[in-house]
Write a protein that holds these residues in place. Structure first.
Motif, PDB file in Angstrom:
ATOM      1  N   LEU A 244       0.830  -1.202   0.000  1.00  0.00           N
ATOM      2  CA  LEU A 244       0.000   0.000   0.000  1.00  0.00           C
ATOM      3  C   LEU A 244       0.866   1.253   0.000  1.00  0.00           C
ATOM      4  N   ARG A 245       1.962   1.245   0.802  1.00  0.00           N
ATOM      5  CA  ARG A 245       2.857   2.396   0.809  1.00  0.00           C
ATOM      6  C   ARG A 245       3.503   2.598  -0.560  1.00  0.00           C
ATOM      7  N   ARG A 246       3.905   1.493  -1.193  1.00  0.00           N
ATOM      8  CA  ARG A 246       4.523   1.605  -2.515  1.00  0.00           C
ATOM      9  C   ARG A 246       3.528   2.151  -3.540  1.00  0.00           C
ATOM     10  N   THR A 247       2.306   1.658  -3.467  1.00  0.00           N
ATOM     11  CA  THR A 247       1.279   2.134  -4.385  1.00  0.00           C
ATOM     12  C   THR A 247       1.017   3.620  -4.183  1.00  0.00           C
ATOM     13  N   ASN A 248       0.970   4.039  -2.908  1.00  0.00           N
ATOM     14  CA  ASN A 248       0.756   5.454  -2.619  1.00  0.00           C
ATOM     15  C   ASN A 248       1.910   6.299  -3.138  1.00  0.00           C
ATOM     16  N   ALA A 249       3.135   5.763  -3.025  1.00  0.00           N
ATOM     17  CA  ALA A 249       4.295   6.506  -3.517  1.00  0.00           C
ATOM     18  C   ALA A 249       4.224   6.677  -5.038  1.00  0.00           C
ATOM     19  N   GLU A 250       3.818   5.596  -5.738  1.00  0.00           N
ATOM     20  CA  GLU A 250       3.675   5.684  -7.188  1.00  0.00           C
ATOM     21  C   GLU A 250       2.576   6.670  -7.566  1.00  0.00           C
ATOM     22  N   LEU A 251       1.489   6.643  -6.790  1.00  0.00           N
ATOM     23  CA  LEU A 251       0.402   7.580  -7.056  1.00  0.00           C
ATOM     24  C   LEU A 251       0.868   9.012  -6.852  1.00  0.00           C
ATOM     25  N   ASP A 252       1.634   9.247  -5.775  1.00  0.00           N
ATOM     26  CA  ASP A 252       2.152  10.592  -5.526  1.00  0.00           C
ATOM     27  C   ASP A 252       3.045  11.045  -6.673  1.00  0.00           C
ATOM     28  N   MET A 253       3.869  10.121  -7.197  1.00  0.00           N
ATOM     29  CA  MET A 253       4.759  10.479  -8.292  1.00  0.00           C
ATOM     30  C   MET A 253       3.960  10.946  -9.509  1.00  0.00           C
ATOM     31  N   VAL A 472       6.750   4.958 -17.213  1.00  0.00           N
ATOM     32  CA  VAL A 472       5.595   4.502 -16.442  1.00  0.00           C
ATOM     33  C   VAL A 472       5.240   3.084 -16.895  1.00  0.00           C
ATOM     34  N   PRO A 473       4.796   2.218 -15.969  1.00  0.00           N
ATOM     35  CA  PRO A 473       4.343   0.883 -16.364  1.00  0.00           C
ATOM     36  C   PRO A 473       2.969   0.956 -17.019  1.00  0.00           C
ATOM     37  N   LEU A 474       2.755   0.100 -18.011  1.00  0.00           N
ATOM     38  CA  LEU A 474       1.465   0.049 -18.701  1.00  0.00           C
ATOM     39  C   LEU A 474       0.655  -1.142 -18.213  1.00  0.00           C
TER      40      LEU A 474
END
Length: 745
Positions: A244-253, A472-474
């Motif tokens: 969840l933290r990683r996903t949030n970090a990607e979202l923030d990016m 970015v990943p697709l």
């Protein structure tokens, strides 16, 4: 393989089938009763919920309360059914806390079925212990395991019988051993549960994060005999949290690369999250705005409209509108808002997420062009920033509204192919150069630094775009490229205007210098004549005293004007850089000694006021005459503005790659608001004008120019009036001067 039972399911089955009557009591009211309890009271379970405990049980006390029921031993009591029939029971209770709420579990057993019940309970609890996935343990007061259920083996990989009698600290990871031991010694809170997380070492050497819940274990006399608790493997929980933290970090990016502001509101329309652009729009940092509702950041005149939009959002509708918001510092801005509701699994409104695009500038442009014809309004393309995503073949996968506005190409025209790059970059060589830079960055899988390029819009116009991209990943598992573009055409045009303005200022400075030089030269001749005639007239011995005094005044004022003219000429020469500097290697002590000898007559009565400290071996590469003028100006000012017995200090020492000289005094000081202006010609501080009326305000301007032309820097430090001042400047060291000094050759 038999699926392992969930702990919660087992508890529910045990409660429903238990021969014990089980009640849960909170604030004196029954909030739960099992089937056995309802049968014991002869009532329907729903009728019992909400009743006071003393309505169904009596323990012989005249003023019965929950505290009359023991927590360790059984106590004899009786309950009565609605028919009036009484049943003798044993009763006991235990306290617990769940999600911060305190409650009690009250257990009853019929005396006539006591032995049968105890046997059943033993079987049921044994089943529970066997099937629970969590570890259940009992530790004696020496910290040794007295009981371990099979869950211990499942979690740790150790045979549980091998650990009976061993200390629990042997199982704990070394860095948690002291912490766990301290918690054990302190013990859980009275009638409560101690909860914390640690790591243990499994039989295979693996580190396992676990969550501990432990409470005190007492004997029938109420004395503590050990601890009983559970340990749960939280590895999966931590993995999910990390994901969840990683996903949030990607979202923030992603959010922070967007040109639009993104905000998240909770169900009460309070700000809970913002991206970088939103912080820029509102002007507040995270702590200042998060937690505030819309009345804090919405313009008062727009609040009624926003309340209507928020109400629509609560019904599940997506809303798009133009809003008026407040920016920190009483400023405001307009934004185009598109917001969608966030709902829970059952459709409950949980909040909303919105995108904000600053349209303040657009509104101002629209206001200005409203008087123009409809044809002119159609020509105006208002754009802020675009975002597009391409695949490895440069095919456009996403083309947002801003890209449409800047380029003129609709998404239907560009998505699914790569032809748009030929349209935007019609020059093949230029297009290849731009694509090559992007390809190299993609091969490194790293974000590219901002790159500016010219595009040709659909209308044929040229725009300057500052590009920034990152991988970015697709969705199909491939790798794409996210590109963000800012239209900086107007900024670059302003830079051209500024350069033209700078050229004009430079020309005006040259003309001013020429004017100063001409005025100074024109004034010097009449001043010389005036001074000469005044001196000639004073030779007349028959001249009355009053007239001689007037001639002395004329001579002094002529000298003062002549000094001012000399300084003006010095400023003009320095500004025009016509003054020839002849830098040589010269000892600093020699320069300072010469300057000190010059100003010593000004301190004839108190020579001890001047202190000189020069580090040995200091040599600078500078023009001696220029340095002497710098020092004389600074020392003369220090003497003039430092009333006795204030001291004046000169210090010289190495400073990075240069020699630093400080001229400090204990004089009147300089206010911080005045320190930026004192190096400007003709500027004098208010107190300086009072102490020294004859000053010209030119000396420090000349000093600054001479220091800078010598390859150094000058600055002043003072904490304000009455605290003295320190003027510091640097000069190139002899071994560095050839590259640092500006030679006028």
């Amino acid at each position: 393989m038999t699926k392992q039972a969930d702990g919660a399911d087992i508890y529910r089955q045990l409660v429903d089938t238990s021969l014990l009557s089980i009640f849960v009591v909170r604030t004196g009211k029954i909030v739960f009763v099992n089937r056995t309890g309802a049968a014991l009271l002869g009532r329907d379970g729903a009728d019992i919920i909400g009743m006071a405990l003393d309505e169904v049980i009596a323990v012989g006390a005249p003023n019965f309360s929950l505290e009359d029921i023991p927590t360790l031993a059984w106590r004899r009591a009786e309950v009565r059914a609605p028919s009036g029939e009484a049943t003798v029971v044993d009763v006991r209770r235990t306290a617990f806390t769940y999600n911060g709420v305190s409650a009690h579990i009250v257990l009853m057993r019929s005396v006539r079925d006591e032995q049968l019940q105890e046997g059943d309970i033993t079987v049921q609890y044994k089943t529970l212990m066997e099937k629970l996935a969590d570890v259940v343990f009992v530790i004696d007061l020496n910290g040794r395991f007295a009981f371990l259920n099979p869950g211990f083996t499942r979690v740790t990989g150790y045979p549980r019988q091998d650990w009976i009698g061993r200390r629990f600290t042997e199982l704990v990871a070394p860095e948690y051993a002291q912490f766990t031991l301290d918690r054990f010694r302190v013990g859980p809170p009275p009638d409560g549960v101690s909860q914390y997380k640690i790591e243990i070492i499994s039989g295979s050497g693996e580190r396992i994060p676990i969550e501990i819940r432990v409470t005190a274990l007492h004997d029938e006399n109420g004395d503590e005999i050990g601890r009983i608790g559970t340990a749960r493997d939280v590895s999966e929980q931590q993995r999910v949290e990390e994901e969840l933290r990683r996903t949030n970090a990607e979202l923030d990016m992603i959010l922070n690369t967007m040109g639009e502001g993104v905000v998240v509101l909770d169900a009460r329309h309070r700000m809970v999250r913002m991206n970088r652009k939103a912080h820029e729009l509102f002007g507040y940092n995270h702590e200042e705005i998060v937690g505030k509702d819309y009345t804090f950041w919405c313009h008062p005149e727009f609040i009624p409209i926003l309340q209507q939009k928020l109400a629509e959002r609560e019904t599940g509708r997506t809303t798009t509108y133009e809003a008026h918001f407040l920016r920190k510092g009483s400023d405001s801005f307009y934004a185009q808002v598109t917001a969608v509701p966030i709902t829970g699994p059952n459709g409950t409104f949980k909040g909303s997420i919105g995108c904000l695009r600053d349209v303040t500038h657009e509104r101002e442009l629209i206001r200005r062009v409203e008087e123009l014809s409809e044809f002119n309004r159609r020509l105006i393309e208002l754009a802020d920033v675009w975002i597009n995503v391409i695949d490895t073949d440069n095919k456009v996968l996403l083309w947002n509204r801003e890209a449409e506005r800047i380029s003129g190409y609709a998404r239907e025209e560009v998505e699914g192919h790569a032809k748009v790059w030929e349209w935007l970059y019609p020059d093949p060589d230029y297009r290849q150069e731009m694509m090559k830079a992007q390809k190299q960055a993609r091969q490194r899988a790293a974000a590219i630094r901002p790159v500016e390029g010219k595009i040709h819009t659909k209308s044929g116009a040229e725009r300057i775009i500052a590009w920034r991209g990152r991988p970015v990943p697709l969705a199909d598992g491939g790798h794409g490229w996210l590109v963000v573009g800012h239209d900086v055409t107007e900024e670059r045009n302003r830079e051209v205007s500024l350069r033209e303005y700078a050229t004009l200022i430079e020309k005006m400075n040259r003309e001013r210098t020429q004017l100063l030089s001409m005025a100074a030269h024109e004034l010097r001749t009449p001043l010389t004549v005036i001074r000469g005639y005044a001196d000639l007239m004073k030779r007349d011995r028959a001249l009355p005293t009053e007239q001689r005094e007037r001639l002395d005044k004329i001579s002094r004022q002529a000298d003062r004007l002549n000094d001012l003219v000399t300084r003006l000429l010095a400023v003009a020469r320095v500004d025009a850089e016509t003054g020839h500097l002849s830098p040589i290697q010269v000892p600093v002590s020699t320069l300072i000694d010469k300057a000190v000898r010059t100003v010593e007559p000004m301190l004839a009565d108190e020579p001890d006021r001047l202190e000189v400290t020069v580090a040995g071996g200091l040599t600078v590469y500078a023009d001696p005459d220029a340095v002497e003028e710098i020092l004389l100006n600074l020392l003369t000012n220090a003497v003039a503005y430092t009333p006795a017995p204030g001291r004046i200090m000169i210090r010289a020492y190495d400073h990075d790659d240069a020699v630093r000289i400080d001229v400090a005094d204990e004089g009147i000081g300089i206010e911080k608001t005045e320190q930026e202006s004192i190096f400007t010609e003709f500027y004098r501080t208010p107190r300086g004008r009072v102490l020294n009326r004859n000053g010209s305000g030119v000396g420090l301007a000349v000093v600054k120019r001479l220091v800078e032309r010598s390859g150094g820097k000058i600055w002043v430090k003072s904490t304000g009036y009455g605290n003295g001042s320190t003027f510091s400047f640097t000069l190139p060291r002899a071994d560095k001067g050839v590259t640092n000094a500006r030679l006028d050759l």
